[in-house]
Design an enzyme around this catalytic site. Structure first.
Site, mmCIF file in Angstrom:
data_model
loop_
_atom_site.group_PDB
_atom_site.id
_atom_site.type_symbol
_atom_site.label_atom_id
_atom_site.label_comp_id
_atom_site.label_asym_id
_atom_site.label_seq_id
_atom_site.Cartn_x
_atom_site.Cartn_y
_atom_site.Cartn_z
ATOM 1 N N HIS A 29 -0.771 9.791 -28.149
ATOM 2 C CA HIS A 29 -1.068 8.463 -27.594
ATOM 3 C C HIS A 29 -1.728 7.577 -28.648
ATOM 4 C CE1 HIS A 29 -1.058 9.907 -23.096
ATOM 5 N NE2 HIS A 29 0.163 9.730 -23.587
ATOM 6 N N ARG B 36 0.805 -1.240 0.000
ATOM 7 C CA ARG B 36 0.000 0.000 0.000
ATOM 8 C C ARG B 36 0.831 1.280 0.000
ATOM 9 N NH1 ARG B 36 -3.273 -2.841 3.942
ATOM 10 N NH2 ARG B 36 -4.941 -3.885 2.825
ATOM 11 N N ASN C 213 -0.604 17.840 -21.156
ATOM 12 C CA ASN C 213 -0.841 16.809 -22.169
ATOM 13 C C ASN C 213 -1.045 17.403 -23.555
ATOM 14 O OD1 ASN C 213 -0.621 14.249 -20.988
ATOM 15 N ND2 ASN C 213 -2.511 14.614 -19.856
ATOM 16 N N LYS D 45 6.734 22.754 -14.775
ATOM 17 C CA LYS D 45 5.942 21.600 -14.335
ATOM 18 C C LYS D 45 5.590 21.728 -12.847
ATOM 19 C CE LYS D 45 4.946 16.836 -14.705
ATOM 20 N NZ LYS D 45 5.113 15.552 -15.328
ATOM 21 N N ARG E 109 -3.739 20.797 -14.751
ATOM 22 C CA ARG E 109 -2.634 19.889 -15.087
ATOM 23 C C ARG E 109 -2.785 19.270 -16.475
ATOM 24 N NH1 ARG E 109 0.697 15.558 -11.365
ATOM 25 N NH2 ARG E 109 1.968 14.768 -13.076
ATOM 26 N N HIS F 204 7.535 7.821 -27.514
ATOM 27 C CA HIS F 204 6.516 8.683 -26.900
ATOM 28 C C HIS F 204 6.685 10.144 -27.364
ATOM 29 C CE1 HIS F 204 3.791 10.319 -23.880
ATOM 30 N NE2 HIS F 204 4.738 11.165 -23.523
ATOM 31 N N HIS G 60 -0.658 15.227 -26.602
ATOM 32 C CA HIS G 60 -0.635 13.831 -26.153
ATOM 33 C C HIS G 60 -1.852 13.030 -26.617
ATOM 34 C CE1 HIS G 60 2.645 15.316 -23.754
ATOM 35 N NE2 HIS G 60 2.811 14.176 -23.120
ATOM 36 N N GLU H 236 8.861 17.066 -25.127
ATOM 37 C CA GLU H 236 8.231 17.472 -23.862
ATOM 38 C C GLU H 236 8.776 18.818 -23.383
ATOM 39 O OE1 GLU H 236 5.667 15.894 -22.940
ATOM 40 O OE2 GLU H 236 5.913 13.716 -22.834
ATOM 41 N N GLU I 76 -4.811 16.441 -11.388
ATOM 42 C CA GLU I 76 -5.376 16.754 -12.707
ATOM 43 C C GLU I 76 -6.904 16.875 -12.684
ATOM 44 O OE1 GLU I 76 -3.255 15.074 -16.089
ATOM 45 O OE2 GLU I 76 -5.129 15.018 -17.171
ATOM 46 N N LYS J 158 2.971 11.196 -11.516
ATOM 47 C CA LYS J 158 2.110 10.322 -12.320
ATOM 48 C C LYS J 158 2.854 9.014 -12.523
ATOM 49 C CE LYS J 158 -0.941 13.199 -15.094
ATOM 50 N NZ LYS J 158 -1.284 13.619 -16.463
HETATM 51 P P1 NAD Z 1 12.513 5.094 -22.062
HETATM 52 O O1 NAD Z 1 12.377 4.995 -20.623
HETATM 53 O O2 NAD Z 1 12.064 3.928 -22.904
HETATM 54 O O3 NAD Z 1 14.018 5.447 -22.421
HETATM 55 C C1 NAD Z 1 14.369 5.625 -23.769
HETATM 56 C C2 NAD Z 1 15.537 4.720 -24.190
HETATM 57 O O4 NAD Z 1 16.752 5.283 -23.726
HETATM 58 C C3 NAD Z 1 15.490 3.313 -23.650
HETATM 59 O O5 NAD Z 1 15.970 2.429 -24.637
HETATM 60 C C4 NAD Z 1 16.446 3.369 -22.467
HETATM 61 O O6 NAD Z 1 17.001 2.119 -22.149
HETATM 62 C C5 NAD Z 1 17.490 4.306 -23.001
HETATM 63 N N1 NAD Z 1 18.247 5.059 -22.003
HETATM 64 C C6 NAD Z 1 17.793 5.589 -20.853
HETATM 65 N N2 NAD Z 1 18.737 6.345 -20.282
HETATM 66 C C7 NAD Z 1 19.816 6.286 -21.070
HETATM 67 C C8 NAD Z 1 21.098 6.870 -21.025
HETATM 68 N N3 NAD Z 1 21.453 7.726 -20.057
HETATM 69 N N4 NAD Z 1 21.980 6.564 -22.015
HETATM 70 C C9 NAD Z 1 21.620 5.744 -23.028
HETATM 71 N N5 NAD Z 1 20.402 5.185 -23.146
HETATM 72 C C10 NAD Z 1 19.515 5.456 -22.168
HETATM 73 O O7 NAD Z 1 11.708 6.357 -22.652
HETATM 74 P P2 NAD Z 1 11.554 7.855 -22.147
HETATM 75 O O8 NAD Z 1 11.456 8.651 -23.393
HETATM 76 O O9 NAD Z 1 12.539 8.214 -21.134
HETATM 77 O O10 NAD Z 1 10.126 7.841 -21.426
HETATM 78 C C11 NAD Z 1 8.943 7.556 -22.136
HETATM 79 C C12 NAD Z 1 7.908 7.084 -21.156
HETATM 80 O O11 NAD Z 1 7.643 8.138 -20.222
HETATM 81 C C13 NAD Z 1 6.580 6.732 -21.783
HETATM 82 O O12 NAD Z 1 6.126 5.522 -21.272
HETATM 83 C C14 NAD Z 1 5.656 7.866 -21.365
HETATM 84 O O13 NAD Z 1 4.321 7.456 -21.271
HETATM 85 C C15 NAD Z 1 6.237 8.220 -20.028
HETATM 86 N N6 NAD Z 1 5.924 9.609 -19.585
HETATM 87 C C16 NAD Z 1 5.438 9.754 -18.324
HETATM 88 C C17 NAD Z 1 5.172 11.010 -17.830
HETATM 89 C C18 NAD Z 1 4.706 11.189 -16.417
HETATM 90 O O14 NAD Z 1 4.319 12.307 -16.043
HETATM 91 N N7 NAD Z 1 4.759 10.157 -15.592
HETATM 92 C C19 NAD Z 1 5.399 12.140 -18.639
HETATM 93 C C20 NAD Z 1 5.903 11.952 -19.924
HETATM 94 C C21 NAD Z 1 6.168 10.667 -20.387
HETATM 95 N N1 GLY Z 2 3.169 14.566 -18.409
HETATM 96 C C1 GLY Z 2 1.890 15.014 -18.000
HETATM 97 C C2 GLY Z 2 1.749 15.228 -16.530
HETATM 98 O O1 GLY Z 2 2.638 14.984 -15.758
HETATM 99 O O2 GLY Z 2 0.714 15.626 -16.112
#
Ligand code: NAD
Ligand code: GLY
Length: 363
Positions: free
Chosen positions: A251, A120, A244, A226, A240, A264, A247, A184, A236, A142
């Protein structure tokens, strides 16, 4: 070291932005009363950056376990989550165990959701290693996994104890991933800060060359914006949603192409052009601004046209996918649009107009 503060009703924490972070010094600010840490990472990041994290953690904790997941968006799912829970239960991790998310947004979102739900809720720290994770996903709480029918559909709002953005981790980041992160970053301009957009227009070469000062400003300003948004609307209920921007279309691209085919950030990039064009057709912004935004996205090495998801009814397929969106209400899609440059609003739009925009913005 630069600090950005996240100030929420019942939680406050820092985002530390630094080069070559001394992790053991950074952890001193936390109230840690356990002997056990679990680092969740993936096989790519583990090879590149795990040793520099394990050693300082070893000074703090008696036991430092590591869970190394396969790499990729397709692994942001139940199987990975269960793998985390299976390991932690086998290791008898208790409620005080601290999770460390070492990786990009996929690892951060997964680890955050594991932390939110294991017994939890247990503490976790974000160690973001991609630009996207440093400017967006590690901040604001998130957490989620994907469902085959929709992005980030299963998740929770759950805040970390601390976010440490070590800019030196970005040195190993491939160019395509740096660009994906820039989507982003760029979004913060049209929705909240046109001066930042101007700065990006003038500084894109330095950012793409990973100039440390340029990256430091990119991460700092993005986190400040942010923090300002999340500080007003953590869960949100309104504001917030502006984060997006692009997005809803993005998406649809990610799900429609299959997770991982378009990154993404790439989906968000093409999606921002569509959202800006929809804003223009509704009379909110002019063509000059849409062209300016499109040019900036292109300079960042990102796609400005969406892919064809269905050869017979492309816009129909986009609409079908976009209805499964967390912002939808009673099947009605609510888009983040630009009321004016630097100000975003949430609006519905007639399907016929959305179809026109998709037809104009896909190839
Ligand atoms: P990811 O986590 O897949 O990383 C991208 C690639 O880079 C992967 O292959 C990873 O192994 C590699 N990598 C990571 N760090 C590295 C480094 N320092 N050197 C070399 N390679 C490296 O993708 P991302 O773009 O970081 O994140 C995308 C995800 O984030 C999506 O799932 C999206 O939905 C999510 N997201 C979440 C929020 C939120 O608010 N929680 C906001 C935006 C995006
Ligand atoms: N990336 C969208 C949010 O954090 O709300």
């Amino acid at each position: 070291m630069n600090l950005v503060h996240i100030d929420l009703v019942d939680k406050k924490y820092n985002i530390a932005i630094e080069n070559d972070v001394d992790l053991s010094a950074s952890l001193l600010s936390l109230d840690i009363s356990t002997k056990t840490a679990v680092v969740i990472t993936n096989e790519v990041v583990a090879k590149l950056h795990l040793p520099r994290v394990i050693n300082p953690l070893g000074k703090f904790f008696e036991k430092v376990h590591v869970i190394e997941l396969p790499d990729g968006e397709i692994y942001k799912n139940w199987d990975s989550l269960n793998r985390i829970f299976d390991s932690m239960l086998t290791w008898e991790c208790d409620r005080k165990t601290v999770l460390f998310a070492l990786g990009g947004g996929v690892i951060g979102d997964l680890t955050g959701f594991a932390a939110a739900t294991y017994m939890r809720g247990i503490p976790f720290v974000q160690l973001p290693t991609t630009l996207l994770a440093q400017v967006d996903s590690s901040v604001g709480g998130k957490t989620a996994i994907n469902h085959p029918l929709g992005k980030n559909m299963i998740g929770a709002f759950y805040q970390p104890q601390l976010v440490i953005c070590d800019l030196s981790m970005l040195e190993t980041l491939p160019a395509r991933e740096l660009s994906a992160g820039l989507a982003e970053v760029i979004k913060y301009g049209p929705i909240a800060d046109t001066q930042f957009m101007e700065w990006l227009e003038g500084s894109m070469d330095g950012v793409l060359a990973k100039d440390r000062n340029a990256l430091a400003y990119v991460v700092q300003r993005s986190c400040e914006i942010k923090a300002w948004v999340v500080g007003q609307d953590e869960k949100e209920t309104g504001l917030r949603a502006i984060l997006n921007f692009g997005h809803t279309f993005g998406h649809a691209i990610e799900v429609g192409m299959g997770y991982g085919v378009w990154l993404h950030g790439e989906g968000v990039a093409a999606g921002m052009v569509m959202a800006a064009e929809l804003s223009r057709r509704l009379g909110f912004v002019d063509a000059v601004f849409v062209e300016r935004l499109t040019a900036l996205i292109q300079r960042a090495g990102l796609p400005v046209k969406g892919p064809i998801l269905d050869a017979t009814d492309n816009s129909g397929r986009y609409l079908e996918l976009m209805r499964i969106d967390k912002k939808s209400e009673a099947g009605e899609i609510r888009f983040v649009l630009l009321a004016e440059p630097g100000k975003a609003i949430l609006r519905t739009a007639p399907d016929a107009l959305v179809r026109e925009v998709i037809d104009a913005c896909c190839e």
